[in-house]
Design a protein around this motif. Sequence first.
Motif, mmCIF file in Angstrom:
data_model
loop_
_atom_site.group_PDB
_atom_site.id
_atom_site.type_symbol
_atom_site.label_atom_id
_atom_site.label_comp_id
_atom_site.label_asym_id
_atom_site.label_seq_id
_atom_site.Cartn_x
_atom_site.Cartn_y
_atom_site.Cartn_z
ATOM 1 N N VAL A 153 31.447 10.247 -49.357
ATOM 2 C CA VAL A 153 32.263 10.214 -48.133
ATOM 3 C C VAL A 153 31.459 9.758 -46.923
ATOM 4 C CG1 VAL A 153 33.899 11.955 -48.963
ATOM 5 C CG2 VAL A 153 31.915 12.664 -47.596
ATOM 6 N N PHE A 173 24.192 9.522 -37.190
ATOM 7 C CA PHE A 173 25.212 8.467 -37.234
ATOM 8 C C PHE A 173 25.827 8.475 -38.622
ATOM 9 C CE2 PHE A 173 27.389 4.558 -36.785
ATOM 10 C CZ PHE A 173 27.386 4.211 -35.449
ATOM 11 N N TRP A 174 27.129 8.592 -38.675
ATOM 12 C CA TRP A 174 27.876 8.616 -39.941
ATOM 13 C C TRP A 174 28.215 7.174 -40.304
ATOM 14 C CZ3 TRP A 174 32.706 12.318 -40.451
ATOM 15 C CH2 TRP A 174 33.263 12.213 -41.742
ATOM 16 N N ARG A 175 27.696 6.716 -41.447
ATOM 17 C CA ARG A 175 27.957 5.339 -41.869
ATOM 18 C C ARG A 175 28.625 5.317 -43.232
ATOM 19 N NH1 ARG A 175 25.381 1.785 -38.482
ATOM 20 N NH2 ARG A 175 23.664 2.641 -37.259
ATOM 21 N N SER A 176 29.254 4.173 -43.520
ATOM 22 C CA SER A 176 29.968 4.063 -44.798
ATOM 23 C C SER A 176 29.803 2.651 -45.356
ATOM 24 C CB SER A 176 31.441 4.402 -44.598
ATOM 25 O OG SER A 176 31.987 3.607 -43.555
ATOM 26 N N GLY A 177 30.883 1.910 -45.461
ATOM 27 C CA GLY A 177 30.854 0.565 -46.023
ATOM 28 C C GLY A 177 31.434 0.565 -47.428
ATOM 29 N N ARG A 231 30.023 15.281 -28.022
ATOM 30 C CA ARG A 231 29.213 14.639 -29.056
ATOM 31 C C ARG A 231 29.409 13.130 -29.105
ATOM 32 N NH1 ARG A 231 29.748 11.841 -33.102
ATOM 33 N NH2 ARG A 231 31.998 11.940 -32.864
ATOM 34 N N ARG A 232 28.311 12.411 -29.194
ATOM 35 C CA ARG A 232 28.337 10.977 -29.454
ATOM 36 C C ARG A 232 27.403 10.693 -30.624
ATOM 37 N NH1 ARG A 232 30.399 7.131 -26.011
ATOM 38 N NH2 ARG A 232 30.433 6.035 -28.003
ATOM 39 N N SER A 233 27.584 9.539 -31.227
ATOM 40 C CA SER A 233 26.693 9.118 -32.300
ATOM 41 C C SER A 233 25.547 8.308 -31.704
ATOM 42 C CB SER A 233 27.443 8.249 -33.293
ATOM 43 O OG SER A 233 28.554 8.959 -33.801
#
Length: 182
Positions: free
Chosen positions: A155, A130-134, A10-12
């Motif tokens: 989360v 794509f898992w993003r945050s900030g 797996r890749r984003s």
Amino acid sequence: MDALELLLGRRSVGKLSAPAPEGKVLENIIRAGLRAPDHGGLTPWRFVIAQGSGLNKLATILSQAAIANQSEEAVVEKMRHAPFRAPMVITVIAKVTEHPKVPAIEQHISAGCAVQAMQMAAVAQGFQGFWRSGNIMFDANVHQAFGLSGEDQIVGFLYLGTPNFEPMKALERKLGDFVEYL
Ligand SMILES: Cc1cc2nc3c(=O)[nH]c(=O)nc-3n(C[C@H](O)[C@H](O)[C@H](O)COP(=O)(O)O)c2cc1C
């Protein structure tokens, strides 16, 4: 898709276009999230799906929070545009129940597992994520907009859609750099 192939490869993918997952495919993605390990059966997960006008609402929540924090205009602008990097953004929330044996961190981890499972389920069905945050994930105004209280925590923002290109190959990593035996 073979389960191990998925887990090992797996890749984003950050560049995502329409269509977003829908119908049974989207249901499978949410159901995969609902299979996250769950100490005490507390089901500490909430998934807020934004697409179409929902992306505008998310952009407003994030940019208003940036304005409230007196962030630089460049940051406000970034927040205005961030949600439109994919046709769907799922805000994944750890909804924490006070429990003598299950501290908030375990419930946050469980919600994080849900994000990973959902990303995998998207990939398994031909979509990408794509898992993003900030810092905005921890912002009090954003929490209020999503109805969070106490130790509840966002989360991740899981961006989902159709990949614009083939994902890159998984990075080779030496097991010895990460593993040791007692
Ligand atoms: C909790 C969490 C938050 C993340 N937030 C971001 C983010 O805001 N921006 C970003 O570029 N990558 C972020 N990442 C990392 C990406 O989702 C991705 O895993 C990373 O770019 C490595 O790519 P890969 O998944 O293809 O190995 C985050 C990962 C986790 C676990």
